[in-house]
Structure formats: structure tokens, C-alpha cells
Scaffold this active site. Structure first.
Site, PDB file in Angstrom:
ATOM      1  CD  GLU A  52      -2.891   0.828  -4.072  1.00 21.95           C
ATOM      2  OE1 GLU A  52      -3.632   0.312  -4.923  1.00 21.95           O
ATOM      3  OE2 GLU A  52      -3.076   0.731  -2.840  1.00 21.95           O
TER       4      GLU A  52
ATOM      5  NE  ARG B  77      -3.883  -1.900  -0.299  1.00 23.38           N
ATOM      6  CZ  ARG B  77      -3.737  -2.968  -1.100  1.00 23.38           C
ATOM      7  NH1 ARG B  77      -2.662  -3.125  -1.825  1.00 23.38           N
ATOM      8  NH2 ARG B  77      -4.680  -3.876  -1.188  1.00 23.38           N
TER       9      ARG B  77
ATOM     10  CB  SER C 205      17.817  14.270   2.154  1.00 19.95           C
ATOM     11  OG  SER C 205      18.722  13.321   2.684  1.00 19.95           O
TER      12      SER C 205
END
Length: 149
Positions: A94, A91, A117
Site C-alpha cells: 500500500e 501495508r 538497484s
């Protein structure tokens, strides 16, 4: 005897955590570092100092071999698969697939030609109570690094 890898040490840490019934926050308090960093280090993604590793293995009742492995330089970002299969990690993957271009655009609009960073970085994960169902709040806090041409 062959030395223990960071991945093997992580298995020992997770086993001890369950055996002792302690939380990552309790371990982090014993180590004296933030919970996200400590968890990352104990899962093999950060090198610990000798004092940090010693505090962790003492708290978790683990041996010298684990302590030494926790001090090794890690191979960061090493997942078992290119596309993660664990539902929680997938997830996050995603989310980056869906919102990554938006985040990139907003960063560039605010800061210019730069990156965030992941080396000079802070992470926080917390629970936020909500009447529609509790929320997971993940804060990614990276230093602004401009490109230099």
C-alpha cells in the site's frame, strides 16, 4: 529421496527458531552476516554460501538437507498472491501504491533518469521510540543505476 526446496527449508528454519527461542539477530550473528540479509536468505530469497548455510543449520540444529536447500539459487520475489494478503506485507504494498510515484519523482529530480538497484541493496528495520507511540523505521538503501541508452 527428492531434495528439499528453499520454501521447505524456510519452514524448518522458522520452526527451529521458535523451538529454540532465538531471534533473527542471534542467527545472523552466528552466520556472520547482517540480520536483514540473513533473514531474507533463511526465508528463501538469497543463496547462502556453504559456510553460511552450515553455520545456520548448526546454530538451529537442523540437517544437511536444509543446509543444501539454503545454498540453492532462489526464485526471488515469489509471493503466494499478486496482491499480498498478510497485513504487514500488504501495508508495504500500500505504501508503494501511495508513495511510489512520489519516491520516483524525487529520485529522478535528484539523480536523473535512473533506478534504485534492488540487487546492490541494503535493508534495515529498527524501532524508534516516540512519545506518540513507537515508530517502525524501514531503510531501503539501493545503488543509483543510471539508464544507458
Amino acid at each position: 529421496m527428492a531434495s528439499m526446496t528453499k520454501q521447505q527449508a524456510a519452514v524448518n528454519v522458522r520452526d527451529a527458531k521458535v523451538r529454540l527461542g532465538v531471534t533473527w539477530a542471534q542467527i545472523a550473528e552466528a552466520v556472520g552476516r547482517p540480520v536483514a540479509w540473513t533473514t531474507s536468505a533463511l526465508l528463501g530469497q538469497q543463496p547462502m554460501s556453504e559456510a553460511e548455510a552450515k553455520a545456520a543449520v548448526s546454530f538451529l540444529d537442523l540437517g544437511k538437507e536444509v543446509q543444501q536447500a539454503l545454498q540453492l539459487q532462489p526464485m526471488r520475489g515469489a509471493l503466494d498472491a499478486q496482491i499480498p494478503t498478510d497485513p504487514t506485507i500488504y501495508r508495504l504494498y500500500e505504501m508503494v501504491q501511495v508513495y511510489g510515484p512520489t519516491i520516483k519523482e524525487l529520485i529522478h529530480e535528484e539523480f536523473g533518469d535512473c533506478i534504485m538497484s534492488a540487487v546492490n541493496f541494503r535493508l534495515d528495520v529498527k524501532r524508534e521510540h516516540d512519545p506518540d507511540g513507537d515508530r517502525v523505521v524501514v531503510v531501503l538503501d539501493g545503488k543509483f543505476l543510471p539508464y544507458r541508452w
